[in-house]
Write an enzyme that holds these catalytic residues in place. Structure first.
Site, PDB file in Angstrom:
ATOM      1  N   ARG A 102      33.247 -13.111   4.251  1.00  0.00           N
ATOM      2  CA  ARG A 102      32.160 -12.166   5.308  1.00  0.00           C
ATOM      3  C   ARG A 102      32.500 -10.781   5.241  1.00  0.00           C
ATOM      4  O   ARG A 102      31.579  -9.938   5.143  1.00  0.00           O
ATOM      5  CB  ARG A 102      32.405 -12.733   6.577  1.00  0.00           C
ATOM      6  CG  ARG A 102      32.056 -12.067   7.787  1.00  0.00           C
ATOM      7  CD  ARG A 102      30.314 -12.209   8.069  1.00  0.00           C
ATOM      8  NE  ARG A 102      29.874 -11.324   8.923  1.00  0.00           N
ATOM      9  CZ  ARG A 102      28.850 -11.242   9.221  1.00  0.00           C
ATOM     10  NH1 ARG A 102      27.643 -11.934   8.466  1.00  0.00           N
ATOM     11  NH2 ARG A 102      28.227 -10.518  10.159  1.00  0.00           N
ATOM     12  N   PRO A 132      24.126 -12.950  11.021  1.00  0.00           N
ATOM     13  CA  PRO A 132      23.203 -11.857  10.342  1.00  0.00           C
ATOM     14  C   PRO A 132      23.956 -10.506  10.204  1.00  0.00           C
ATOM     15  O   PRO A 132      24.930 -10.354  10.900  1.00  0.00           O
ATOM     16  CB  PRO A 132      22.072 -11.932  11.314  1.00  0.00           C
ATOM     17  CG  PRO A 132      22.351 -12.393  12.490  1.00  0.00           C
ATOM     18  CD  PRO A 132      23.581 -13.122  12.283  1.00  0.00           C
ATOM     19  N   ASP A 134      21.879  -7.861  10.875  1.00  0.00           N
ATOM     20  CA  ASP A 134      21.031  -6.823  11.244  1.00  0.00           C
ATOM     21  C   ASP A 134      21.425  -5.511  11.993  1.00  0.00           C
ATOM     22  O   ASP A 134      20.957  -4.609  11.703  1.00  0.00           O
ATOM     23  CB  ASP A 134      19.889  -7.506  12.205  1.00  0.00           C
ATOM     24  CG  ASP A 134      20.580  -8.243  13.267  1.00  0.00           C
ATOM     25  OD1 ASP A 134      21.409  -8.935  13.098  1.00  0.00           O
ATOM     26  OD2 ASP A 134      19.944  -8.114  14.543  1.00  0.00           O
ATOM     27  N   ASP A 313      38.257 -16.088  18.238  1.00  0.00           N
ATOM     28  CA  ASP A 313      39.156 -16.781  17.167  1.00  0.00           C
ATOM     29  C   ASP A 313      40.314 -17.708  17.528  1.00  0.00           C
ATOM     30  O   ASP A 313      40.940 -18.375  17.119  1.00  0.00           O
ATOM     31  CB  ASP A 313      39.702 -15.562  16.369  1.00  0.00           C
ATOM     32  CG  ASP A 313      38.765 -15.036  15.294  1.00  0.00           C
ATOM     33  OD1 ASP A 313      37.638 -15.641  15.037  1.00  0.00           O
ATOM     34  OD2 ASP A 313      38.868 -13.920  14.778  1.00  0.00           O
ATOM     35  N   ARG A 405      43.134 -18.972   3.955  1.00  0.00           N
ATOM     36  CA  ARG A 405      42.301 -17.662   3.972  1.00  0.00           C
ATOM     37  C   ARG A 405      42.989 -16.787   4.834  1.00  0.00           C
ATOM     38  O   ARG A 405      42.901 -15.540   4.783  1.00  0.00           O
ATOM     39  CB  ARG A 405      40.979 -17.909   4.499  1.00  0.00           C
ATOM     40  CG  ARG A 405      40.213 -18.545   3.339  1.00  0.00           C
ATOM     41  CD  ARG A 405      38.757 -18.977   3.893  1.00  0.00           C
ATOM     42  NE  ARG A 405      38.338 -17.572   4.348  1.00  0.00           N
ATOM     43  CZ  ARG A 405      37.097 -17.557   4.667  1.00  0.00           C
ATOM     44  NH1 ARG A 405      36.391 -18.432   4.933  1.00  0.00           N
ATOM     45  NH2 ARG A 405      36.783 -16.276   5.065  1.00  0.00           N
TER      46      ARG A 405
HETATM   47  C1  UD1 Z   1      34.881 -10.333  13.075  1.00  0.00           C
HETATM   48  C2  UD1 Z   1      36.145 -11.148  12.601  1.00  0.00           C
HETATM   49  C3  UD1 Z   1      35.982 -12.622  13.279  1.00  0.00           C
HETATM   50  C4  UD1 Z   1      35.991 -12.645  14.909  1.00  0.00           C
HETATM   51  C5  UD1 Z   1      34.713 -11.820  14.970  1.00  0.00           C
HETATM   52  C6  UD1 Z   1      34.562 -11.665  16.708  1.00  0.00           C
HETATM   53  C7  UD1 Z   1      36.796  -9.942  10.614  1.00  0.00           C
HETATM   54  C8  UD1 Z   1      36.767 -10.021   9.042  1.00  0.00           C
HETATM   55  N1  UD1 Z   1      36.374 -11.138  11.301  1.00  0.00           N
HETATM   56  O1  UD1 Z   1      33.957 -10.913  12.593  1.00  0.00           O
HETATM   57  O2  UD1 Z   1      37.306 -13.014  12.964  1.00  0.00           O
HETATM   58  O3  UD1 Z   1      35.583 -13.963  15.024  1.00  0.00           O
HETATM   59  O4  UD1 Z   1      34.888 -10.425  14.637  1.00  0.00           O
HETATM   60  O5  UD1 Z   1      35.427 -11.184  17.236  1.00  0.00           O
HETATM   61  O6  UD1 Z   1      37.270  -8.810  11.367  1.00  0.00           O
HETATM   62  N2  UD1 Z   1      25.869 -10.360  14.765  1.00  0.00           N
HETATM   63  C9  UD1 Z   1      24.617 -10.179  14.721  1.00  0.00           C
HETATM   64  N3  UD1 Z   1      23.989  -9.323  13.863  1.00  0.00           N
HETATM   65  C10 UD1 Z   1      25.075  -8.507  13.322  1.00  0.00           C
HETATM   66  C11 UD1 Z   1      26.304  -8.513  13.127  1.00  0.00           C
HETATM   67  C12 UD1 Z   1      26.859  -9.693  14.133  1.00  0.00           C
HETATM   68  O7  UD1 Z   1      23.578 -10.915  15.365  1.00  0.00           O
HETATM   69  O8  UD1 Z   1      24.751  -7.724  12.406  1.00  0.00           O
HETATM   70  C13 UD1 Z   1      26.313 -11.404  15.694  1.00  0.00           C
HETATM   71  C14 UD1 Z   1      27.081 -12.444  14.918  1.00  0.00           C
HETATM   72  O9  UD1 Z   1      26.131 -13.639  14.472  1.00  0.00           O
HETATM   73  C15 UD1 Z   1      28.081 -13.090  15.857  1.00  0.00           C
HETATM   74  C16 UD1 Z   1      28.476 -11.920  16.877  1.00  0.00           C
HETATM   75  O10 UD1 Z   1      27.511 -10.972  16.721  1.00  0.00           O
HETATM   76  O11 UD1 Z   1      27.427 -14.043  16.774  1.00  0.00           O
HETATM   77  C17 UD1 Z   1      29.842 -11.357  16.644  1.00  0.00           C
HETATM   78  O12 UD1 Z   1      29.952 -10.864  15.224  1.00  0.00           O
HETATM   79  P1  UD1 Z   1      30.897  -9.568  14.783  1.00  0.00           P
HETATM   80  O13 UD1 Z   1      31.197  -9.172  16.071  1.00  0.00           O
HETATM   81  O14 UD1 Z   1      29.966  -8.921  13.812  1.00  0.00           O
HETATM   82  O15 UD1 Z   1      31.815 -10.563  14.093  1.00  0.00           O
HETATM   83  P2  UD1 Z   1      32.352 -10.502  12.351  1.00  0.00           P
HETATM   84  O16 UD1 Z   1      32.427  -8.675  12.250  1.00  0.00           O
HETATM   85  O17 UD1 Z   1      31.568 -11.000  11.631  1.00  0.00           O
END
Ligand code: UD1
Length: 431
Positions: A102, A132, A134, A313, A405
């Site tokens: 990711r 996503p 977005d 997590d 991982r």
């Molecule tokens: C990071 C961590 C992951 C952790 C998560 C939440 C890394 C490499 N991974 O993942 O281990 O579980 O933070 O603490 O640091 N979302 C949207 N749109 C976006 C982005 C996110 O809807 O553009 C949603 C996601 O689907 C999810 C939520 O926001 O439901 C949290 O995602 P996000 O905080 O972005 O997590 P990651 O950065 O992917």
């Protein structure tokens, strides 16, 4: 046709005989979720960056294969990673490689900032929700980028990036990181409201500032980034992994003994430590790290939330510990919509768990029993290992590739603490 229990390739699993008390000390490795954005931020620099305390994890190796395609010269020796970013080119990276983690989406912000173009594939990662991009795209578009969908990925470009005000409706960790990196080399000031405040964001800002950037307010919901013309080389030591530390805290709570987590820091684990207090688990802080002692556990109610709330997590790991707590616990997941798949595996071990919408209801049982179980993602894998540690009898856990991982040497670390655990390779057998 004869069925096969396993495919023709030897399949690696973790074998564990539960019940051994764990004792002693375990060194906490560098943080996976900090090192991946730090690696991405190195692409902003036109020099050689040195990152120390880098964990030797599969996700780091996959990120390095992405970097190779971008023209980065990397030297990963022990736990020191040197990244020579002088000859970086914004090449299209093989989608199969990008699709494996990711965090590969984090190359978007820095490449766009430095070269005004970037191409990414559909990013992979654990299948714990739809995940996503977005918010990433909206933030980069606010700086002036255009994002075009491609078959299996995206192409981003900009004439120039200009600082602006951006407000996130939800504090996404990755989107906050991508925006900070893009804004670090944009013209003028960017003010980000609704930013994620995880410790790994503070780490990213400190790294960019060590390269000559100007990022203020990281760790709060408002981050202000003054764009600079260029960023130089830097040398930085990654923080200890708070999720790995949380994993061993819960392992100690389940199967300790007294366990010292060398390097673990109290401030970053406040939500878990409060949960341990409520459960009646004893722990203390020392100059070397945190010490946890096992003991009986009471049921609790927990809701996951962005930092400083209870980290998603650690949710599967806490659930594993609550399976044998006295009473009825509830664990509500608010970040990812598909993070309870491991519950079916815990049930095979005798756990009493019901999933209702985004909530797990756990009725504590006196003990779990060993079973043949399979992990479907990284933290689920670690949760099954924890459950098996305290279970009666032997367990076989499939999905070792997920654990690799994100956990450096999990099996040798637990074995050194006294757990009866090893990796085994199983050949195909007819059933
Ligand atoms: C990071 C961590 C992951 C952790 C998560 C939440 C890394 C490499 N991974 O993942 O281990 O579980 O933070 O603490 O640091 N979302 C949207 N749109 C976006 C982005 C996110 O809807 O553009 C949603 C996601 O689907 C999810 C939520 O926001 O439901 C949290 O995602 P996000 O905080 O972005 O997590 P990651 O950065 O992917």
């Amino acid at each position: 046709m004869t069925g096969l229990a396993y495919n023709n390739l030897a399949q690696e699993k973790i074998w564990l005989a539960g019940g051994a008390k764990i004792d002693g000390e375990v060194a906490i490795s560098g943080a996976k979720n900090a090192v991946l954005p730090l690696m991405a931020a190195s692409l902003l620099s036109g020099g050689e960056c040195i990152i120390n305390n880098v964990p030797r994890l599969d996700d780091v190796l996959v990120m390095l294969s992405v970097f190779k395609e971008l023209g980065v010269k990397a030297d990963f020796c022990g736990h020191t990673l040197r990244l020579d970013c002088r000859r970086v080119r914004p090449a299209a990276v093989e989608p199969k490689v990008l699709g494996r983690i990711r965090a590969s989406n984090l190359i978007l912000g820095p490449l766009l900032a430095r070269f005004k173009e970037a191409e990414i594939g559909a990013c992979g990662g654990c299948s714990i929700g739809s995940r996503p991009l977005d918010l990433h795209f909206a933030a980069l578009e606010a700086l002036g980028a255009k994002i075009l969908p491609l078959e299996g990925g995206y192409f981003a470009f900009a004439r120039e990036l200009k600082g602006t005000r951006v407000t996130f409706p939800f504090p996404s960790v990755g989107a906050t990181e991508n925006l900070i990196m893009a804004a670090a080399l944009a013209q003028g000031q960017t003010v980000l409201s609704g930013a994620a405040a995880e410790p790994e964001i503070v780490e990213l800002a400190a790294y960019i500032n060590a390269m000559g950037g100007k990022v203020c307010g990281a760790g709060t919901p408002t981050v202000v980034i003054e764009g600079v013309k260029s960023l130089r080389s830097a040398s930085y030591t990654v923080m200890p992994d708070r999720i790995e530390a949380g994993t061993y805290l819960l392992a100690g709570a389940l199967a300790g003994g007294e366990v010292l987590l060398r390097g673990a820091r109290r401030a970053e684990l406040a939500a878990l430590l409060a949960a341990l207090d409520a459960m009646g688990v004893t722990w203390r802080e020392t100059a070397a790290g945190l010490v946890v002692c096992g003991g009986s556990r009471r049921a609790i109610d927990i809701v996951t939330a962005p930092h400083p709330g209870f980290p998603t997590d650690l949710q599967p790991l806490l659930t594993a510990a609550l399976c044998t707590a006295r009473g009825r616990s509830t664990v509500r997941e608010t970040i990812f919509e598909n993070r309870f798949t491991y519950a079916a595996e815990l049930k095979k071990m005798g756990a009493s768990i019901q999933i209702r919408d985004n909530c797990a209801i756990i009725n504590g049982v006196p003990a779990l029993c060993g079973a043949d179980v399979a992990a479907g993602d990284l933290r689920a894998g670690a949760a099954l290992v924890l459950a098996a540690l305290a279970a009666e009898g032997e367990s076989l856990i499939a999905g070792v590739e997920y654990i690799d991982r994100g956990y450096e040497d999990m099996v040798p670390k637990l074995a050194a603490l006294g757990a009866d655990i090893r990796r085994v390779k199983l050949r195909a057998r007819a059933v």
